[in-house]
Write a protein that holds these residues in place. Structure first.
Motif, PDB file in Angstrom:
ATOM      1  N   GLY A 133       0.787  -1.232   0.000  1.00  0.00           N
ATOM      2  CA  GLY A 133       0.000   0.000   0.000  1.00  0.00           C
ATOM      3  C   GLY A 133       0.814   1.275   0.000  1.00  0.00           C
ATOM      4  N   LEU A 134       2.129   1.169  -0.235  1.00  0.00           N
ATOM      5  CA  LEU A 134       3.001   2.350  -0.188  1.00  0.00           C
ATOM      6  C   LEU A 134       4.227   2.114  -1.055  1.00  0.00           C
ATOM      7  N   SER A 135       4.564   3.097  -1.908  1.00  0.00           N
ATOM      8  CA  SER A 135       5.746   2.981  -2.774  1.00  0.00           C
ATOM      9  C   SER A 135       6.525   4.287  -2.757  1.00  0.00           C
ATOM     10  N   PHE A 136       7.852   4.147  -2.842  1.00  0.00           N
ATOM     11  CA  PHE A 136       8.745   5.305  -2.953  1.00  0.00           C
ATOM     12  C   PHE A 136       9.552   5.171  -4.239  1.00  0.00           C
ATOM     13  N   SER A 137       9.705   6.276  -4.951  1.00  0.00           N
ATOM     14  CA  SER A 137      10.498   6.294  -6.181  1.00  0.00           C
ATOM     15  C   SER A 137      11.725   7.171  -5.966  1.00  0.00           C
ATOM     16  N   PHE A 138      12.898   6.620  -6.280  1.00  0.00           N
ATOM     17  CA  PHE A 138      14.161   7.339  -6.135  1.00  0.00           C
ATOM     18  C   PHE A 138      14.687   7.690  -7.521  1.00  0.00           C
ATOM     19  N   GLN A 139      15.131   8.934  -7.676  1.00  0.00           N
ATOM     20  CA  GLN A 139      15.649   9.398  -8.964  1.00  0.00           C
ATOM     21  C   GLN A 139      17.079   8.917  -9.152  1.00  0.00           C
ATOM     22  N   LEU A 140      17.378   8.304 -10.321  1.00  0.00           N
ATOM     23  CA  LEU A 140      18.709   7.766 -10.573  1.00  0.00           C
ATOM     24  C   LEU A 140      19.420   8.456 -11.726  1.00  0.00           C
ATOM     25  N   ASP A 141      18.894   9.564 -12.236  1.00  0.00           N
ATOM     26  CA  ASP A 141      19.480  10.157 -13.450  1.00  0.00           C
ATOM     27  C   ASP A 141      20.880  10.729 -13.200  1.00  0.00           C
ATOM     28  N   SER A 142      21.217  11.023 -11.953  1.00  0.00           N
ATOM     29  CA  SER A 142      22.543  11.573 -11.675  1.00  0.00           C
ATOM     30  C   SER A 142      23.569  10.497 -11.321  1.00  0.00           C
ATOM     31  N   TRP A 143      23.120   9.238 -11.332  1.00  0.00           N
ATOM     32  CA  TRP A 143      24.035   8.155 -10.974  1.00  0.00           C
ATOM     33  C   TRP A 143      24.804   7.692 -12.204  1.00  0.00           C
ATOM     34  N   ASN A 144      26.004   7.204 -11.986  1.00  0.00           N
ATOM     35  CA  ASN A 144      26.848   6.772 -13.093  1.00  0.00           C
ATOM     36  C   ASN A 144      26.398   5.446 -13.676  1.00  0.00           C
ATOM     37  N   GLU A 145      25.758   4.609 -12.854  1.00  0.00           N
ATOM     38  CA  GLU A 145      25.325   3.305 -13.335  1.00  0.00           C
ATOM     39  C   GLU A 145      24.107   2.850 -12.556  1.00  0.00           C
ATOM     40  N   ALA A 146      23.416   1.842 -13.106  1.00  0.00           N
ATOM     41  CA  ALA A 146      22.234   1.303 -12.436  1.00  0.00           C
ATOM     42  C   ALA A 146      22.641   0.641 -11.132  1.00  0.00           C
ATOM     43  N   PRO A 147      21.765   0.630 -10.145  1.00  0.00           N
ATOM     44  CA  PRO A 147      22.092   0.008  -8.859  1.00  0.00           C
ATOM     45  C   PRO A 147      22.319  -1.495  -9.001  1.00  0.00           C
ATOM     46  N   LYS A 148      23.238  -1.990  -8.184  1.00  0.00           N
ATOM     47  CA  LYS A 148      23.526  -3.424  -8.175  1.00  0.00           C
ATOM     48  C   LYS A 148      23.017  -4.037  -6.879  1.00  0.00           C
ATOM     49  N   TYR A 149      22.671  -5.307  -6.930  1.00  0.00           N
ATOM     50  CA  TYR A 149      22.113  -5.980  -5.775  1.00  0.00           C
ATOM     51  C   TYR A 149      23.050  -7.092  -5.309  1.00  0.00           C
ATOM     52  N   GLU A 150      23.227  -7.189  -3.995  1.00  0.00           N
ATOM     53  CA  GLU A 150      23.963  -8.309  -3.442  1.00  0.00           C
ATOM     54  C   GLU A 150      23.042  -9.511  -3.352  1.00  0.00           C
ATOM     55  N   PRO A 151      23.563 -10.731  -3.436  1.00  0.00           N
ATOM     56  CA  PRO A 151      22.706 -11.917  -3.413  1.00  0.00           C
ATOM     57  C   PRO A 151      22.010 -12.133  -2.089  1.00  0.00           C
ATOM     58  N   ASN A 152      22.549 -11.568  -1.011  1.00  0.00           N
ATOM     59  CA  ASN A 152      21.967 -11.793   0.312  1.00  0.00           C
ATOM     60  C   ASN A 152      21.275 -10.516   0.791  1.00  0.00           C
ATOM     61  N   PHE A 153      19.958 -10.589   1.018  1.00  0.00           N
ATOM     62  CA  PHE A 153      19.206  -9.412   1.425  1.00  0.00           C
ATOM     63  C   PHE A 153      18.835  -9.478   2.911  1.00  0.00           C
ATOM     64  N   ALA A 154      19.657 -10.136   3.693  1.00  0.00           N
ATOM     65  CA  ALA A 154      19.324 -10.339   5.100  1.00  0.00           C
ATOM     66  C   ALA A 154      19.384  -9.057   5.910  1.00  0.00           C
ATOM     67  N   HIS A 155      20.048  -8.034   5.364  1.00  0.00           N
ATOM     68  CA  HIS A 155      20.230  -6.811   6.146  1.00  0.00           C
ATOM     69  C   HIS A 155      19.324  -5.675   5.683  1.00  0.00           C
ATOM     70  N   GLY A 156      18.235  -6.000   5.031  1.00  0.00           N
ATOM     71  CA  GLY A 156      17.277  -4.969   4.649  1.00  0.00           C
ATOM     72  C   GLY A 156      17.798  -4.077   3.543  1.00  0.00           C
ATOM     73  N   LEU A 157      17.398  -2.810   3.580  1.00  0.00           N
ATOM     74  CA  LEU A 157      17.759  -1.888   2.506  1.00  0.00           C
ATOM     75  C   LEU A 157      19.257  -1.608   2.458  1.00  0.00           C
ATOM     76  N   ALA A 158      19.905  -1.738   3.595  1.00  0.00           N
ATOM     77  CA  ALA A 158      21.328  -1.427   3.630  1.00  0.00           C
ATOM     78  C   ALA A 158      22.139  -2.383   2.749  1.00  0.00           C
ATOM     79  N   SER A 159      21.610  -3.567   2.443  1.00  0.00           N
ATOM     80  CA  SER A 159      22.330  -4.533   1.619  1.00  0.00           C
ATOM     81  C   SER A 159      22.235  -4.210   0.140  1.00  0.00           C
TER      82      SER A 159
END
Length: 380
Positions: A133-159
């Motif tokens: 029931g809630l979404s946040f959109s983050f702007q990425l146009d100033s970033w050099n590359e698309a975000p990468k994801y670590e295989p382990n998401f045990a630490h929430g958003l910080a991972s």
């Protein structure tokens, strides 16, 4: 600057008012009118050519908020905050967006907790982080590359390998898990406020034409205790031509307003011989705004003479050319839809806008016989 409470899958609220999902468009407008000194510069956005295919939008330009309403049922479907710099936002009483607190991804993590991995949209260059029931959109146009994801998401958003300090560009409140598939929910109990609403309105008719209306009405439970009867009930009520004021009041309750007619633009097209004779008394309407129905009473007999009902589907095909109705010279001089065409069919008049959508349907009762005709009928 507005200071608002975010309730996922439910509402965006102030101490004195609340925009709740499922709220009728008219109720939201009433809130905006009541607080016009605080909430200013509101735009109404809609599609003139395809009004049922696009959402109705109330754009609060000063506050960076859009209220998106379903075009068919006119209930609030999505609340969008598109400029977080113009409002203060809090969750469970704790601010996560103010002039002193930036809505960074770390702040969202702290305020709302962990959630599923977000979704990156390369075309929009937006990273969407979704809660129920809630979404946040983050702007990425100033970033050099698309975000990468670590295989382990045990630490929430910080991972998630997202640069520190990335801030929210937009926030959405809606029903369910998917913003794209969300629909306007049923009206919440808090929005009834003692009113009744029409779930559907059917025309009662025979071979000669309409006889009246059958209304399926939704009402909040009103038992001996609020908590003991906190639910929505559905009841059916029938209104017929020839019903008295008392009959209508008993079936539908008191009207929101009583309006006395001062003119009749369609009277000249009536086949009645008395159409040019001025009336000594004015006929009057019972206006039921939350039902979308007006009921006209004869000023002499005080019996139901005519209905009006807002519908969106054509019920028949006219046999004659339409009559053009101009509203610019009447008291309703703010009509944004211009001239309309009126088609007659079986004691019904369909008012059609220039985009071929029906604005209103007027139902007329059968002509009442005069005293001589009634006397002759009684003799037979």
């Amino acid at each position: 600057m507005l200071d608002l409470e975010v309730v996922p899958e439910r509402s965006l609220g102030h101490e004195q008012w609340e925009f709740a999902l499922g709220m009728p468009l008219a109720q939201a407008i009433s809130i905006l009118q009541k607080h016009c000194r605080i909430i200013k510069n509101v735009q109404v956005l809609y599609s003139e050519q395809m009004p049922l295919s696009h959402d109705l939008i109330l754009n609060l330009t000063q506050d960076g908020i859009k209220l998106l309403f379903d075009a068919c049922n006119q209930r609030l479907k999505v609340i969008e905050v598109y400029d977080l710099s113009k409002v203060k936002l809090k969750y469970c009483g704790v601010h996560f967006n103010t002039q002193a607190i930036a809505p960074t991804i770390e702040q969202i993590d702290q305020s709302f907790g962990a959630t599923h991995p977000g979704v990156y949209n390369a075309a929009e260059q937006l990273f969407h982080l979704n809660f129920r029931g809630l979404s946040f959109s983050f702007q990425l146009d100033s970033w050099n590359e698309a975000p990468k994801y670590e295989p382990n998401f045990a630490h929430g958003l910080a991972s998630l390998q997202i640069p520190h300090g990335a801030t929210v560009k937009r926030m959405y409140i809606y029903t369910g898990n998917n913003l794209q598939d969300t629909k306007a929910p049923v009206m919440p109990l808090a929005c009834f406020l003692g009113n009744v609403y029409a779930e559907c309105v059917d025309v009662l008719k025979n071979g000669a034409g309409p006889l009246g209306l059958r209304l399926r009405i939704l009402t909040a439970g009103c038992g001996p205790g609020v908590m003991a009867d906190a639910k929505v009930r559905a009841v059916e009520r029938n209104i017929y031509f020839g019903d008295s004021c008392q009959d209508v009041l008993s079936a539908l309750g008191s009207p929101h307003k009583v309006f006395y007619k001062s003119e009749d633009k369609m009277k000249i097209h009536s086949p009645s011989p008395h159409k040019q004779v001025p009336s000594k008394c004015n006929d009057y309407f019972f206006n039921y705004f939350t039902l979308g129905v007006d009921i006209l009473f004869d000023s002499t007999t005080h019996l139901v003479k005519k209905f009006w009902d807002q519908i969106q589907e054509l019920l028949g095909h006219p046999m004659e050319k339409p009559v053009v109705l101009h509203r610019s010279s009447s008291a309703n001089n703010t009509n944004p839809f211009g001239s309309t065409f009126c088609f007659g069919l079986q004691r019904m008049i369909f008012e059609v806008m220039q985009n071929n959508h029906i604005a209103s349907v007027t139902l007329y009762g059968a002509p009442r016989p005069n005293s001589r005709a009634r006397a002759e009928a009684s003799a037979h």
